[in-house]
Design an enzyme around this catalytic site. Sequence first.
Site, mmCIF file in Angstrom:
data_model
loop_
_atom_site.group_PDB
_atom_site.id
_atom_site.type_symbol
_atom_site.label_atom_id
_atom_site.label_comp_id
_atom_site.label_asym_id
_atom_site.label_seq_id
_atom_site.Cartn_x
_atom_site.Cartn_y
_atom_site.Cartn_z
ATOM 1 N N ASP A 25 0.854 -1.189 0.000
ATOM 2 C CA ASP A 25 0.000 0.000 0.000
ATOM 3 C C ASP A 25 0.892 1.243 0.000
ATOM 4 O O ASP A 25 1.637 1.484 0.944
ATOM 5 C CB ASP A 25 -0.885 -0.037 1.261
ATOM 6 C CG ASP A 25 -1.928 1.079 1.258
ATOM 7 O OD1 ASP A 25 -1.973 1.860 0.293
ATOM 8 O OD2 ASP A 25 -2.691 1.147 2.239
ATOM 9 N N ASP A 120 -3.043 2.551 -5.976
ATOM 10 C CA ASP A 120 -1.865 2.560 -5.098
ATOM 11 C C ASP A 120 -1.779 1.350 -4.164
ATOM 12 O O ASP A 120 -1.103 1.394 -3.150
ATOM 13 C CB ASP A 120 -1.824 3.868 -4.286
ATOM 14 C CG ASP A 120 -2.829 3.879 -3.154
ATOM 15 O OD1 ASP A 120 -3.899 3.275 -3.309
ATOM 16 O OD2 ASP A 120 -2.537 4.488 -2.115
ATOM 17 N N GLU A 121 -2.459 0.269 -4.528
ATOM 18 C CA GLU A 121 -2.419 -0.942 -3.694
ATOM 19 C C GLU A 121 -2.376 -2.188 -4.564
ATOM 20 O O GLU A 121 -3.008 -2.216 -5.614
ATOM 21 C CB GLU A 121 -3.697 -1.065 -2.862
ATOM 22 C CG GLU A 121 -3.814 -0.146 -1.685
ATOM 23 C CD GLU A 121 -5.189 -0.287 -1.058
ATOM 24 O OE1 GLU A 121 -5.503 -1.375 -0.543
ATOM 25 O OE2 GLU A 121 -5.957 0.683 -1.134
HETATM 26 MG MG LIG Z 1 -2.394 4.049 0.125
#
Ligand SMILES: [Mg+2]
Length: 409
Positions: A25, A120-121
Amino acid sequence: MPMGGPWRAALVGVLPVDRIIMHVDMNAFFASVEQQADPSLRGRPVLVSGDPQGRSVVSAASYEARPFGVRAGMPLVTARRLCPGAVIVRARHREYARVSHQILAILRTYTPLVEPYSIDEAFLDLTGCEKVSGPPREAALAIKRAIHAATGLTCSIGIAPNRFLAKMASDLQKPDGLVVLESSDVPRLLWPLPVTRLFGVGEKTAERLRSLGIVTIGALAQMPAALLQQRLGPGAGRLVELAWGRDVTPVESEGAGAKSISHEVTLPVDTADESRLQELVLDMSDRVARRVRRAGLQGRTVEIKLRNAKFQTIVRSRTLDGPTQLSEDIYAACLKLLDQHWDRSPVRLVGVSLSQLTGAGHGQLHFPDGRERQRKLAAVTDAIRERFGEDSLVRARLLSPRKPEGEPS
Ligand SMILES: [Mg+2]
């Protein structure tokens, strides 16, 4: 469906053998990308927003801005009041997508099983990759170094025996964290947390749990599954499983090698309400279409999966005239399938998938007039959702009034 033959074989395939799942993350992704691009922003509170002049919301807040109480999704006006010293930067989504691809390329050098979860993960399945990637903790440190060297960004990594625990683990230490979570750590580390922190449990379900006096994950774990099912429906059994850190959801990689892209949900309460089912199917068609577009693919076969309260599962499919990456097409096919094959009995799980996938290079897709517009609209919708989150755009169909879940129709 009888529990023999191929069905049994499929079940054996998902037995929770020791897996090594990682969740990566990125920390304050958009804001951190901006701080890397402009050194004068480093160490300062930064707010990224779609339109700094207008009545916009915060799409990302740097860690320097967070002590002021600023959060993503907050109106920019409010954020400015809370943190008057913040620098406001206009979002550059092409740049974020470029960095996201760069990060995914790094992750794919550690395992082919990489599932992008959002911009973003990502989830990684590292089971059996130790010869290539080293022990999990070493691999995580190497990944953090490689991402930092390439982009200047930090991330939080969770490592666990399943997807759910990996996500919970990465959440435990931010920013720049690395947490290895074993099933035996669950009582000590997860049980004191509120049920709202349970990954995959929505606000509504958390609210229902709180109304039953279940505030912490530990309290949920101690609930007899039968009692909870009595109150919330058979699907509630899964919640107790999660509270004990048990999850068998596989990590699914996407790309040219993917056989299908699918999305399914287990309902907190079984439903026989047709309009509710249609809403769920529309929502899932949307999600599947978006993942298909993000992976640069199109597909031709639409499949719907329904599981009833007795755990009987049916899977039915329709092949379209041509490949699509539009939720409208997937949804229309699903509605026909529902019409033909749903026996009106209460449903506990619904799934939608698109298969027969092929690459959707530019110029390969030819839409008659109206469909070209739909395709462009879909691209805009995707961009807005990546910016403001999953719930920023809700189709009118999903907003229509309906009976509460679980009420007999
Ligand atoms: Mg994040």
